[in-house]
Design an enzyme around this catalytic site. Sequence first.
Site, PDB file in Angstrom:
ATOM      1  N   ASP A 172     -25.021  11.540 -16.544  1.00 35.09           N
ATOM      2  CA  ASP A 172     -24.587  12.442 -17.558  1.00 35.09           C
ATOM      3  C   ASP A 172     -24.973  13.954 -17.000  1.00 35.09           C
ATOM      4  O   ASP A 172     -24.085  14.514 -17.125  1.00 35.09           O
ATOM      5  CB  ASP A 172     -25.046  12.285 -19.128  1.00 35.09           C
ATOM      6  CG  ASP A 172     -24.975  10.613 -19.479  1.00 35.09           C
ATOM      7  OD1 ASP A 172     -25.918   9.889 -19.696  1.00 35.09           O
ATOM      8  OD2 ASP A 172     -23.679  10.221 -19.759  1.00 35.09           O
ATOM      9  N   TYR A 181     -29.230  -0.277  -9.901  1.00 37.48           N
ATOM     10  CA  TYR A 181     -29.709  -0.376 -11.250  1.00 37.48           C
ATOM     11  C   TYR A 181     -30.887  -1.416 -11.237  1.00 37.48           C
ATOM     12  O   TYR A 181     -30.983  -2.387 -10.506  1.00 37.48           O
ATOM     13  CB  TYR A 181     -28.634  -0.953 -12.133  1.00 37.48           C
ATOM     14  CG  TYR A 181     -27.775   0.162 -12.420  1.00 37.48           C
ATOM     15  CD1 TYR A 181     -26.279  -0.042 -12.009  1.00 37.48           C
ATOM     16  CD2 TYR A 181     -27.803   1.392 -13.077  1.00 37.48           C
ATOM     17  CE1 TYR A 181     -25.388   1.207 -12.142  1.00 37.48           C
ATOM     18  CE2 TYR A 181     -27.126   2.377 -13.580  1.00 37.48           C
ATOM     19  CZ  TYR A 181     -26.010   2.299 -12.997  1.00 37.48           C
ATOM     20  OH  TYR A 181     -24.949   3.521 -13.210  1.00 37.48           O
ATOM     21  N   ARG A 225     -24.348   3.955  -7.138  1.00 35.55           N
ATOM     22  CA  ARG A 225     -24.027   3.088  -8.609  1.00 35.55           C
ATOM     23  C   ARG A 225     -23.508   4.229  -9.465  1.00 35.55           C
ATOM     24  O   ARG A 225     -23.245   5.422  -9.201  1.00 35.55           O
ATOM     25  CB  ARG A 225     -25.349   2.904  -9.178  1.00 35.55           C
ATOM     26  CG  ARG A 225     -26.452   4.066  -9.573  1.00 35.55           C
ATOM     27  CD  ARG A 225     -27.824   3.682 -10.024  1.00 35.55           C
ATOM     28  NE  ARG A 225     -28.222   4.601 -11.196  1.00 35.55           N
ATOM     29  CZ  ARG A 225     -29.533   4.621 -11.467  1.00 35.55           C
ATOM     30  NH1 ARG A 225     -30.414   3.704 -11.225  1.00 35.55           N
ATOM     31  NH2 ARG A 225     -29.957   5.415 -12.296  1.00 35.55           N
ATOM     32  N   GLY A 226     -22.966   3.911 -10.626  1.00 38.76           N
ATOM     33  CA  GLY A 226     -22.684   4.950 -11.406  1.00 38.76           C
ATOM     34  C   GLY A 226     -21.449   5.604 -11.350  1.00 38.76           C
ATOM     35  O   GLY A 226     -20.435   4.978 -10.933  1.00 38.76           O
ATOM     36  N   GLU A 227     -21.483   6.904 -11.520  1.00 32.10           N
ATOM     37  CA  GLU A 227     -20.250   7.873 -11.204  1.00 32.10           C
ATOM     38  C   GLU A 227     -20.340   8.886 -10.260  1.00 32.10           C
ATOM     39  O   GLU A 227     -19.710   8.896  -9.271  1.00 32.10           O
ATOM     40  CB  GLU A 227     -20.085   8.371 -12.409  1.00 32.10           C
ATOM     41  CG  GLU A 227     -18.587   9.256 -12.487  1.00 32.10           C
ATOM     42  CD  GLU A 227     -18.029   9.445 -13.807  1.00 32.10           C
ATOM     43  OE1 GLU A 227     -18.295   8.413 -14.683  1.00 32.10           O
ATOM     44  OE2 GLU A 227     -17.188  10.251 -13.987  1.00 32.10           O
ATOM     45  N   ASP A 228     -21.651   9.550 -10.397  1.00 31.39           N
ATOM     46  CA  ASP A 228     -21.830  10.737  -9.580  1.00 31.39           C
ATOM     47  C   ASP A 228     -22.071  10.224  -7.815  1.00 31.39           C
ATOM     48  O   ASP A 228     -21.471  10.848  -7.070  1.00 31.39           O
ATOM     49  CB  ASP A 228     -22.638  11.676 -10.030  1.00 31.39           C
ATOM     50  CG  ASP A 228     -22.645  13.081  -9.381  1.00 31.39           C
ATOM     51  OD1 ASP A 228     -23.591  13.364  -8.598  1.00 31.39           O
ATOM     52  OD2 ASP A 228     -21.506  13.661  -9.047  1.00 31.39           O
ATOM     53  N   SER A 229     -23.307   9.402  -7.887  1.00 30.36           N
ATOM     54  CA  SER A 229     -23.485   8.937  -6.476  1.00 30.36           C
ATOM     55  C   SER A 229     -22.449   8.248  -5.839  1.00 30.36           C
ATOM     56  O   SER A 229     -22.104   8.208  -4.769  1.00 30.36           O
ATOM     57  CB  SER A 229     -24.677   8.104  -6.365  1.00 30.36           C
ATOM     58  OG  SER A 229     -24.704   6.978  -7.352  1.00 30.36           O
TER      59      SER A 229
END
Length: 366
Positions: free
Chosen positions: A21, A195, A261-265
């Site tokens: 976020d 994660y 993972r996720g969004e930014d990386s």
Amino acid sequence: MSNKSPIVCHLTCKVIDFFGDIGVAWRIAKQLKVDFNIEVHLLVDDLVTTKRLIPSIDLSLQKQTINGINIYHCDFSEDSTSLPPPPDFVFNLFNIDLPHSYKTLIKRKKSKYIAIEYLSAEPWVDNFHLKPSIDPQSGLIKTFFYPGFTNQTGGLIREKGLFLRREAFDQSRRKELIQSLGGDPNLYSISLFYYPIQKIEVFLDVIDHIKKPAQFFIPQYLFDLLKLKNNYQFIHIIPYPFLNHDDFDILLWSCDLNFVRGEDSWTRAIWAGKPFIWQPYIQENDIHLIKLKAFLKRYCEACDQDLSEILIKMHDDWSNNKFNEVLWRDFFKQQARLEAFVLKQSHHYFKEASFVDSLVDYCYET
Ligand code: TRH
């Protein structure tokens, strides 16, 4: 909005969990300021997590300015009194619930209210980008703004000059980075950002068992969290301190394989142009696996069928904690083909509009 008047904006960020976020918020805020000299007021509720990404943050301050960006420590509760009055533009990152009083002020000021959504490669995103929605409670109209992989979306977050920075990155800088983290520049290098549900020690045992000489760069907090051992025969585990955004990019550029993972990386791995395996943010009912499948389908469209199948199998293996030894042994044999493919893909996406460019164009057009 005329082209002359400068844009002033609020960017709201509620830290749900992990770092994405505030990671995405900080990325957008920096680009708005650096690339467009927009006056940014970042409203964030969790300064402790923010401090990971912005180490110079003072946890005691309600308001502070860092790199020309105004950062407010707010809460977004219904009875919040910490939210400053909205300016001409309000960017609501990940479309969080905002207090009715704040939404009423947005409506009264006639601020442009934009809900920035999560990144997805799913086809439906094209149809939802720029769609308006009326808030039933306040009557406020918000516009959905989606990042994405097509020109029917806002595009991927990419600051100006990134391509040139990456192209200027040479072997001597790579050697310097690897050695600064305690690694050997001559070793096959893997960055691991995953994660905590990953059975990472099982995976590391498999790679050691196939006798693949390699060094793994793992964030220190993940290494500590999982109390990883470090006595392998063929692989080396190198915990590293949480890096700033630019150094994290350089780590991705320096490695031969990046687990993100996720969004930014995930986005940064695409820009790195190095082979990567993406673990989507885990959601209920395996919704994250639908996102993964949609991404691989789109990303591998321009790829040889057999290489596409390998990438799909590796992502299935990784996201489901399988760690099939035969698969991983074969995967490492594909290094050269994978490097050529992902580098070509990064060039493809570099040609697309970048998310913040699209957002700023939209603000000036409305
Ligand atoms: O930390 P994440 O899992 O964040 C997640 C996702 O963003 C997800 O979409 C969101 O719904 C959830 O948060 C709430 O992964 P992500 O998106 O890669 O964000 C990590 C940030 O941390 C990113 O900006 C990169 C940054 N980072 C560094 O700057 N230095 C580091 O050393 C590391 C390990 C990460």
